[in-house]
Design a protein around this motif. Structure first.
Motif, PDB file in Angstrom:
ATOM      1  N   PRO A  57       0.821  -1.213   0.000  1.00  0.00           N
ATOM      2  CA  PRO A  57       0.000   0.000   0.000  1.00  0.00           C
ATOM      3  C   PRO A  57       0.853   1.260   0.000  1.00  0.00           C
ATOM      4  O   PRO A  57       1.917   1.311   0.628  1.00  0.00           O
ATOM      5  CB  PRO A  57      -0.797  -0.119   1.302  1.00  0.00           C
ATOM      6  N   ALA A  58       0.374   2.273  -0.686  1.00  0.00           N
ATOM      7  CA  ALA A  58       1.124   3.529  -0.785  1.00  0.00           C
ATOM      8  C   ALA A  58       1.255   4.209   0.565  1.00  0.00           C
ATOM      9  O   ALA A  58       2.165   4.996   0.791  1.00  0.00           O
ATOM     10  CB  ALA A  58       0.433   4.460  -1.782  1.00  0.00           C
ATOM     11  N   GLY A  59       0.333   3.926   1.491  1.00  0.00           N
ATOM     12  CA  GLY A  59       0.382   4.555   2.797  1.00  0.00           C
ATOM     13  C   GLY A  59       1.466   4.003   3.700  1.00  0.00           C
ATOM     14  O   GLY A  59       1.702   4.536   4.788  1.00  0.00           O
ATOM     15  N   VAL A  60       2.134   2.918   3.298  1.00  0.00           N
ATOM     16  CA  VAL A  60       3.201   2.313   4.096  1.00  0.00           C
ATOM     17  C   VAL A  60       4.540   2.866   3.617  1.00  0.00           C
ATOM     18  O   VAL A  60       4.917   2.691   2.459  1.00  0.00           O
ATOM     19  CB  VAL A  60       3.185   0.779   3.971  1.00  0.00           C
ATOM     20  N   ASP A  61       5.257   3.517   4.522  1.00  0.00           N
ATOM     21  CA  ASP A  61       6.550   4.126   4.178  1.00  0.00           C
ATOM     22  C   ASP A  61       7.645   3.051   4.282  1.00  0.00           C
ATOM     23  O   ASP A  61       8.281   2.884   5.318  1.00  0.00           O
ATOM     24  CB  ASP A  61       6.847   5.284   5.126  1.00  0.00           C
ATOM     25  N   ILE A  62       7.838   2.336   3.185  1.00  0.00           N
ATOM     26  CA  ILE A  62       8.785   1.216   3.167  1.00  0.00           C
ATOM     27  C   ILE A  62      10.205   1.676   3.486  1.00  0.00           C
ATOM     28  O   ILE A  62      10.934   1.017   4.239  1.00  0.00           O
ATOM     29  CB  ILE A  62       8.754   0.512   1.802  1.00  0.00           C
ATOM     30  N   GLU A  63      10.614   2.802   2.932  1.00  0.00           N
ATOM     31  CA  GLU A  63      11.989   3.260   3.131  1.00  0.00           C
ATOM     32  C   GLU A  63      12.262   3.613   4.590  1.00  0.00           C
ATOM     33  O   GLU A  63      13.326   3.297   5.125  1.00  0.00           O
ATOM     34  CB  GLU A  63      12.285   4.457   2.227  1.00  0.00           C
ATOM     35  N   LYS A  64      11.320   4.245   5.262  1.00  0.00           N
ATOM     36  CA  LYS A  64      11.499   4.571   6.675  1.00  0.00           C
ATOM     37  C   LYS A  64      11.565   3.300   7.524  1.00  0.00           C
ATOM     38  O   LYS A  64      12.414   3.172   8.419  1.00  0.00           O
ATOM     39  CB  LYS A  64      10.367   5.467   7.172  1.00  0.00           C
ATOM     40  N   ILE A  65      10.662   2.369   7.226  1.00  0.00           N
ATOM     41  CA  ILE A  65      10.646   1.099   7.966  1.00  0.00           C
ATOM     42  C   ILE A  65      11.946   0.345   7.732  1.00  0.00           C
ATOM     43  O   ILE A  65      12.542  -0.221   8.665  1.00  0.00           O
ATOM     44  CB  ILE A  65       9.441   0.241   7.548  1.00  0.00           C
ATOM     45  N   ARG A  66      12.420   0.348   6.488  1.00  0.00           N
ATOM     46  CA  ARG A  66      13.666  -0.337   6.159  1.00  0.00           C
ATOM     47  C   ARG A  66      14.835   0.242   6.959  1.00  0.00           C
ATOM     48  O   ARG A  66      15.662  -0.489   7.506  1.00  0.00           O
ATOM     49  CB  ARG A  66      13.944  -0.224   4.660  1.00  0.00           C
TER      50      ARG A  66
END
Length: 241
Positions: A57-66
């Motif tokens: 989902p676009a609402g999930v900030d993958i880069e921040k979580i990574r």
């Protein structure tokens, strides 16, 4: 609308699942070149959706979580970080590299949690657990997919993510059935049973051949025995007189 296959994951490790039919009015169209992939315009209404070619989902900030996972091994609300780190340390004492993500927003499809885990694990390594208000997803080399799915369905306390993460780690680290060994044992048992059945069948066939080969008593021999008995019965009164 017929389901369309969506493929995500790193090269050489693709994962495919069927997308569920969606409301045509809320379907996101692929972003045009240069357009923000997180949103598109449909009928004059801006719809926040899924970037083209991904199921995260676009609402999930993958880069921040990574970045959080690479730095601390966990990503989630600030008041849960210390407890999540304790679960990571507990897993490490068991010999497992676990990284935990807590999503506070409920995802519309339960498969998104697994897709997020797959997307993250490709660059963070280890075993990634993604927990949300309504489901759990995971990806990692230490545990089979069957074990991961069973752990996710093991009545986890999702209202308390650190506790749910600990429950999942303990389940995955616990004793599991070796299905390969079980399958081999069953194959051996079936093979032995087939051999025994074959041997017994041959013995029955041989016994039947022997009984059919035994000659029947000759009729003339039986008649001679009967005539001899009659002569004896006739001669007996004469001798008595």
């Amino acid at each position: 609308m017929s389901p369309e296959p969506i493929v995500v994951g790193r090269v050489g490790t693709s994962v495919t699942h069927l997308a569920e039919p969606e409301d045509p009015a809320a379907t996101t169209t692929p972003a045009a070149p240069g357009e923000d992939p997180a949103s598109s315009n449909t009928g004059g209404t801006t719809v926040v959706g899924i970037p083209y070619g991904a199921s995260v989902p676009a609402g999930v900030d993958i880069e921040k979580i990574r970045k959080d996972l690479l730095t601390t091994g966990v990503s989630g609300p600030a008041d849960q970080v210390s407890q999540l780190k304790e679960v990571v340390a507990h897993a490490k004492s068991k010999g497992h590299d676990i990284k935990i993500v807590v999503l506070t927003e409920k995802q519309p499809k339960f498969t998104y949690y697994r897709d997020v885990a797959i997307e993250l694990q490709s660059s963070t390594g280890g075993n990634v657990l993604v927990l949300g208000p309504n489901s759990v997803g995971s990806q990692g080399p230490d545990f089979s997919r069957v074990d991961q799915e069973e752990a996710a369905a093991n009545n986890l306390t999702l209202t308390n993510p650190p506790q749910a993460a600990r429950q999942m780690v303990d389940y995955l680290d616990g004793p599991t059935l070796d299905w390969t060994a079980i399958t081999l044992v069953l194959m051996v048992v079936v093979f032995i049973g087939a051999v025994i059945a074959r041997i017994l069948g041959r013995r029955r066939a041989q016994d039947g051949d022997k009984s059919s080969a035994t000659p029947a008593p000759r009729k003339d021999t039986a008649d001679e025995a009967s005539n001899g008995a009659e002569r004896d019965s006739v001669e007996s009164p004469v001798d008595a007189s």
